[in-house]
Write a protein that holds these residues in place. Sequence first.
Motif, short mmCIF file in Angstrom:
data_model
loop_
_atom_site.label_atom_id
_atom_site.label_comp_id
_atom_site.label_asym_id
_atom_site.label_seq_id
_atom_site.Cartn_x
_atom_site.Cartn_y
_atom_site.Cartn_z
N CYS A 49 0.83 -1.19 0.06
CA CYS A 49 0.03 0.03 -0.03
C CYS A 49 1.02 0.94 -0.03
CB CYS A 49 -0.96 0.03 1.13
SG CYS A 49 0.02 -0.02 2.95
N ASP A 53 -1.62 4.51 3.88
CA ASP A 53 -2.71 3.56 3.63
C ASP A 53 -2.23 2.44 4.63
OD1 ASP A 53 -4.51 4.98 2.02
OD2 ASP A 53 -3.43 4.14 0.21
N PRO A 55 -2.43 0.20 7.73
CA PRO A 55 -3.18 0.18 8.76
C PRO A 55 -2.69 0.78 10.11
CG PRO A 55 -3.09 -1.96 7.45
CD PRO A 55 -1.95 -1.22 7.07
N ARG A 58 -1.17 -1.58 12.48
CA ARG A 58 0.25 -1.94 11.97
C ARG A 58 1.42 -0.70 11.77
NH1 ARG A 58 0.19 -6.65 7.68
NH2 ARG A 58 2.09 -7.19 8.62
N LYS A 59 0.95 0.28 12.09
CA LYS A 59 1.99 1.71 12.09
C LYS A 59 3.39 1.23 12.81
CE LYS A 59 -0.09 4.93 9.67
NZ LYS A 59 0.20 5.34 8.58
#
Length: 195
Positions: A49, A53, A55, A58-59
């Motif tokens: 992505c 984008d 998520p 999951r940063k």
Amino acid sequence: AEVLALKRAEVSGWFIERHGAKGRWPASRVGELCRGNLEEWVAWAFFHCDTEDVPPARKAEFQEITDKVIKWLEIDLPPGYNNSARAMRLTMDPIPSEHRPLLYYAVTALAFPLIMDSNLIKLGFRRYRSGTLLYWYRRGETPQPSSQESQPPIVFCHGIGVNLLPYVPFLQEIIFQAPERGLFLVSLPHISMRI
């Protein structure tokens, strides 16, 4: 120093110049990349992505991977984004295409295969098909009675281009160097210039 140079050469292959020559980003200019450039590549390579984008859940993982790549690279990348460089994202970037004249298609679809077939037949190859797989085979010469045992055949798969035609001189050399070995040539039309 050699390992570091190889790392930088590897990373330079992940980026292309946005303006000018639009070629691969030079390894000598890896230090000009910014953290945002690397984040762009990490977002594609690990999350498929764009950076915005990734998520939210999951940063942290995204930042950790980016930090590990920077540490592996052994270079301090400044914050921000260098607009002269763009990450190559093979599954997300548009594929540029151009129409060619009808003669071009006629040559690649008709003339090249005829020339290739005649060259391979002259070298002693026979054409075979197994399901959808097209291949050529040349039986090796009978080994001398003094040799221990027969060698396994050589299997050759061509690269992207016009099928096996550009490799004819290379194949002649293989036959010259190892005439007793059988030789399989796998023909891959889906990566050849065919309509």
